[in-house]
Design a protein around this motif. Structure first.
Motif, PDB file in Angstrom:
ATOM      1  N   LYS A 194       0.838  -1.212   0.000  1.00  0.00           N
ATOM      2  CA  LYS A 194       0.000   0.000   0.000  1.00  0.00           C
ATOM      3  C   LYS A 194       0.870   1.258   0.000  1.00  0.00           C
ATOM      4  O   LYS A 194       0.467   2.298  -0.508  1.00  0.00           O
ATOM      5  N   GLU A 195       2.098   1.136   0.499  1.00  0.00           N
ATOM      6  CA  GLU A 195       3.003   2.291   0.464  1.00  0.00           C
ATOM      7  C   GLU A 195       3.378   2.629  -0.994  1.00  0.00           C
ATOM      8  O   GLU A 195       3.464   3.806  -1.363  1.00  0.00           O
ATOM      9  N   GLN A 196       3.577   1.599  -1.803  1.00  0.00           N
ATOM     10  CA  GLN A 196       3.896   1.856  -3.218  1.00  0.00           C
ATOM     11  C   GLN A 196       2.712   2.518  -3.918  1.00  0.00           C
ATOM     12  O   GLN A 196       2.888   3.430  -4.728  1.00  0.00           O
ATOM     13  N   VAL A 197       1.507   2.063  -3.590  1.00  0.00           N
ATOM     14  CA  VAL A 197       0.320   2.642  -4.231  1.00  0.00           C
ATOM     15  C   VAL A 197       0.172   4.113  -3.807  1.00  0.00           C
ATOM     16  O   VAL A 197      -0.103   4.990  -4.641  1.00  0.00           O
ATOM     17  N   ALA A 198       0.383   4.369  -2.511  1.00  0.00           N
ATOM     18  CA  ALA A 198       0.280   5.760  -2.029  1.00  0.00           C
ATOM     19  C   ALA A 198       1.284   6.643  -2.768  1.00  0.00           C
ATOM     20  O   ALA A 198       0.962   7.763  -3.188  1.00  0.00           O
ATOM     21  N   ALA A 199       2.509   6.133  -2.970  1.00  0.00           N
ATOM     22  CA  ALA A 199       3.532   6.928  -3.669  1.00  0.00           C
ATOM     23  C   ALA A 199       3.095   7.187  -5.114  1.00  0.00           C
ATOM     24  O   ALA A 199       3.297   8.289  -5.648  1.00  0.00           O
ATOM     25  N   ASP A 200       2.469   6.192  -5.759  1.00  0.00           N
ATOM     26  CA  ASP A 200       2.005   6.389  -7.144  1.00  0.00           C
ATOM     27  C   ASP A 200       0.903   7.446  -7.202  1.00  0.00           C
ATOM     28  O   ASP A 200       0.874   8.279  -8.112  1.00  0.00           O
ATOM     29  N   PHE A 201      -0.023   7.398  -6.248  1.00  0.00           N
ATOM     30  CA  PHE A 201      -1.102   8.396  -6.230  1.00  0.00           C
ATOM     31  C   PHE A 201      -0.506   9.796  -6.045  1.00  0.00           C
ATOM     32  O   PHE A 201      -0.921  10.757  -6.703  1.00  0.00           O
ATOM     33  N   ARG A 202       0.461   9.917  -5.161  1.00  0.00           N
ATOM     34  CA  ARG A 202       1.063  11.242  -4.938  1.00  0.00           C
ATOM     35  C   ARG A 202       1.792  11.721  -6.197  1.00  0.00           C
ATOM     36  O   ARG A 202       1.834  12.914  -6.501  1.00  0.00           O
ATOM     37  N   ILE A 228      -2.049  15.171  -9.181  1.00  0.00           N
ATOM     38  CA  ILE A 228      -1.332  16.409  -8.879  1.00  0.00           C
ATOM     39  C   ILE A 228      -2.111  17.329  -7.927  1.00  0.00           C
ATOM     40  O   ILE A 228      -1.523  18.174  -7.277  1.00  0.00           O
ATOM     41  N   ASP A 229      -3.443  17.150  -7.825  1.00  0.00           N
ATOM     42  CA  ASP A 229      -4.216  18.010  -6.910  1.00  0.00           C
ATOM     43  C   ASP A 229      -4.304  17.433  -5.498  1.00  0.00           C
ATOM     44  O   ASP A 229      -4.973  18.006  -4.635  1.00  0.00           O
ATOM     45  N   LEU A 230      -3.668  16.314  -5.272  1.00  0.00           N
ATOM     46  CA  LEU A 230      -3.770  15.668  -3.952  1.00  0.00           C
ATOM     47  C   LEU A 230      -3.024  16.493  -2.902  1.00  0.00           C
ATOM     48  O   LEU A 230      -1.825  16.740  -3.051  1.00  0.00           O
ATOM     49  N   PRO A 231      -3.731  16.971  -1.842  1.00  0.00           N
ATOM     50  CA  PRO A 231      -3.040  17.772  -0.809  1.00  0.00           C
ATOM     51  C   PRO A 231      -1.917  16.958  -0.146  1.00  0.00           C
ATOM     52  O   PRO A 231      -2.077  15.755   0.082  1.00  0.00           O
ATOM     53  N   ALA A 267      -8.936   7.080  -5.111  1.00  0.00           N
ATOM     54  CA  ALA A 267      -9.145   6.585  -6.483  1.00  0.00           C
ATOM     55  C   ALA A 267     -10.575   6.843  -6.916  1.00  0.00           C
ATOM     56  O   ALA A 267     -10.844   7.248  -8.052  1.00  0.00           O
ATOM     57  N   ARG A 268     -11.510   6.634  -5.991  1.00  0.00           N
ATOM     58  CA  ARG A 268     -12.930   6.806  -6.339  1.00  0.00           C
ATOM     59  C   ARG A 268     -13.214   8.243  -6.764  1.00  0.00           C
ATOM     60  O   ARG A 268     -13.957   8.497  -7.718  1.00  0.00           O
ATOM     61  N   LYS A 269     -12.597   9.200  -6.047  1.00  0.00           N
ATOM     62  CA  LYS A 269     -12.824  10.622  -6.371  1.00  0.00           C
ATOM     63  C   LYS A 269     -12.395  10.911  -7.825  1.00  0.00           C
ATOM     64  O   LYS A 269     -13.121  11.561  -8.574  1.00  0.00           O
ATOM     65  N   ILE A 270     -11.249  10.397  -8.194  1.00  0.00           N
ATOM     66  CA  ILE A 270     -10.757  10.622  -9.560  1.00  0.00           C
ATOM     67  C   ILE A 270     -11.647   9.916 -10.583  1.00  0.00           C
ATOM     68  O   ILE A 270     -12.025  10.465 -11.618  1.00  0.00           O
ATOM     69  N   LEU A 271     -12.017   8.659 -10.243  1.00  0.00           N
ATOM     70  CA  LEU A 271     -12.707   7.831 -11.241  1.00  0.00           C
ATOM     71  C   LEU A 271     -14.144   8.299 -11.488  1.00  0.00           C
ATOM     72  O   LEU A 271     -14.664   8.127 -12.589  1.00  0.00           O
ATOM     73  N   ARG A 272     -14.789   8.887 -10.461  1.00  0.00           N
ATOM     74  CA  ARG A 272     -16.177   9.352 -10.660  1.00  0.00           C
ATOM     75  C   ARG A 272     -16.249  10.295 -11.861  1.00  0.00           C
ATOM     76  O   ARG A 272     -17.117  10.194 -12.709  1.00  0.00           O
ATOM     77  N   GLU A 273     -15.291  11.229 -11.897  1.00  0.00           N
ATOM     78  CA  GLU A 273     -15.301  12.205 -12.997  1.00  0.00           C
ATOM     79  C   GLU A 273     -15.058  11.519 -14.333  1.00  0.00           C
ATOM     80  O   GLU A 273     -15.643  11.875 -15.352  1.00  0.00           O
ATOM     81  N   LYS A 274     -14.180  10.519 -14.306  1.00  0.00           N
ATOM     82  CA  LYS A 274     -13.850   9.811 -15.562  1.00  0.00           C
ATOM     83  C   LYS A 274     -15.066   9.037 -16.080  1.00  0.00           C
ATOM     84  O   LYS A 274     -15.309   8.984 -17.283  1.00  0.00           O
ATOM     85  N   PHE A 275     -15.812   8.416 -15.141  1.00  0.00           N
ATOM     86  CA  PHE A 275     -17.023   7.683 -15.546  1.00  0.00           C
ATOM     87  C   PHE A 275     -17.984   8.607 -16.278  1.00  0.00           C
ATOM     88  O   PHE A 275     -18.527   8.278 -17.333  1.00  0.00           O
TER      89      PHE A 275
END
Ligand code: SF4
Length: 474
Positions: free
Chosen positions: A162-170, A174-177, A192-200
């Protein structure tokens, strides 16, 4: 991010995987979860073994009459307003998808999880045509960010911590605080859900795979735990189903039987959270759904397998249980196989679909312990099929010459029991004489073994001598 690995380099890939501490950590974390959950789910269902028999028979029957069921399925899809496309190869399937997308002016595509999409290399084809593919399954979304292949057919990102995934998200969001906490899996999911909702909402086309296609109704069924498949197929104005031809089953009742073994074998759930059925485009009274519905049926070598010694492999329902229980997969993860289909099922399927020449190591990526066959819900004899590929590789002179000579020599002795016994006694005598302190630090032709452990010097008699002494006992 890593370059795609090749099945032809399995040995080197496996060495790298064994030395990758982060991968080993991730594999260790996931190793027992699948196995324990499956065992508990099966313990709750006394008729599980009978269901495995039924599942095997349904799939075997369908394969026997596949041409008829394909025709019946196509007729039902047409009657419901959909279109069926047959694709002999991945290239054809990709061009059909692109054609549909371009006709609808698609700029972005929401994708539910689809191993067929992976097999086709669909994302690369879409990107080359300036269409954005958005993976909406969380695991697939993560590996898309990393430009990787899935490492497991039901848990594509199981090789990551999960640390690798967190690093990928960061890195990518780019808008992630900076102060947003991403230490828990639930916080990663929310992000991920926040990003994907818009994509859907922005997607013009939705693409899903299919766990089963029902010949009697023209229905496709997907099972998911995230609900992303439902949104992928109901929000965009076009829905494309990608499926290989062996996904057919005759009736809804048959699919029900298979669903009972699928989730239990895969994740240890009695049922997946979502089981979604789609039949054609939306009808006038439907509150939602796509305006256009296409099914692309991919062959890609399966017809050839149908008439071969490897036809039983086409019973596979992609549960992943064989890889979860495989000691080789558990040690090296999925990427080392260099194929979208890893583990025992992939080691049989990959040579079948893509040829033995570039994947001849894969049938050897097994201890033949039989764990895979013992858990397979459709009772595919994986060890036998792996042995059959090994025989073909041997007969076609594929693989290292030293291996061929060794096997040929062993085969020569094995056909002459007296000579075999003599050679075994001589070999044992020599090893016992040379083995200091009961072990070898190094042995010619066995450096793979002695590189990381001692080899025990033989003690007592040969197996044959001990066996014959045992039989003579009163
Ligand atoms: S071969 Fe059997 S155990 Fe392996 S994925 Fe397919 S159905 Fe599951």
């Amino acid at each position: 991010m890593s370059a795609p690995l090749s099945a032809a380099e399995f040995t080197a890939n496996a060495h790298r995987a064994l030395g990758d501490t982060q991968l080993q950590h991730a594999l260790h974390n996931s190793r027992d979860g699948f196995i324990l959950k499956r065992a508990k789910a099966i313990a709750r269902l006394p008729e599980f073994e009978a269901l495995r028999d039924a599942a095997r028979d349904i799939k075997a029957h369908t394969l026997e009459y596949l041409d008829l069921y394909l025709e019946a399925y196509e007729a039902k899809v047409l009657a419901s307003g959909g279109i069926v496309h047959y694709a002999a190869t991945s290239e054809t399937a990709n061009s059909i998808v692109l054609d549909i997308c371009q006709r609808h002016g698609a700029k972005s595509v929401a994708k539910g999880k689809s191993m067929i999409g992976e097999e086709m290399g669909l994302n690369a084809a879409l990107e080359a045509a300036s269409i954005e593919p958005v993976e909406t399954d969380l695991g697939e979304y993560i590996i898309q960010l990393r430009h990787e292949m899935p490492s497991h057919i039901i848990a594509p990102a199981v090789h990551l911590t999960k640390e690798q995934v967190a690093a990928d998200f960061r890195r990518v969001h780019i808008d992630l605080p900076h102060d947003r906490d991403l230490t828990e899996p639930s916080s990663l999911l929310t992000e991920a859900r926040k990003i994907l909702r818009e994509k859907f909402l922005a997607a013009d086309v939705g693409i899903t795979g299919a766990n089963f296609l029902i010949a009697e109704t023209g229905t496709s069924i997907i099972v998911t735990n995230e609900g992303n498949g439902d949104l992928s197929q109901s929000l965009p104005k076009v829905h494309i189903v990608l499926a290989s031809i062996e996904k057919l089953v005759p009736t809804l009742e048959d699919a029900g039987e298979l669903l009972r073994v699928l989730a239990r074998s895969a994740t240890g759930q009695d049922m997946s959270v979502y089981t979604t059925l789609s039949t054609g485009p939306r009808r006038p009274a439907d509150p939602d759904g796509p305006q256009a519905y296409h099914v692309i049926l991919l062959d890609n070598g399966r017809t050839k397998m149908l008439g071969s010694d490897f036809a039983e492999m086409l019973r596979c329902i992609r549960c992943g249980a064989c890889m979860n229980h495989c000691p080789v997969y558990q040690s090296i993860g999925g990427h080392a196989y260099g194929s979208v289909y890893p583990g025992p099922m992939g080691s049989v399927l990959t040579p079948g679909l893509f040829g033995l020449d570039h994947s001849s190591d894969l049938p050897n990526a097994s201890t033949l312990c039989g764990a895979c066959e013992s858990v397979c819900p459709v009772r595919i004899p994986l060890p036998k099929l792996l042995r059959d590929w090994r025989t073909r590789a041997f007969n076609r002179h594929i693989g290292p010459e030293s291996q061929r000579i060794g096997l040929a020599f062993w085969g020569f002795l094995a056909k002459r029991p007296a000579l075999y016994g003599f050679a075994a006694r001589m070999g044992m005598w020599a090893l016992a004489l040379l083995g200091h302190a009961g072990k070898f630090r190094a042995l010619p032709f066995a450096d793979g073994w002695t590189a990381s452990r001692d080899f025990p010097a033989p003690q007592g008699g040969t197996f044959q001598a001990q066996f014959s002494a045992l039989r003579k006992r009163p």
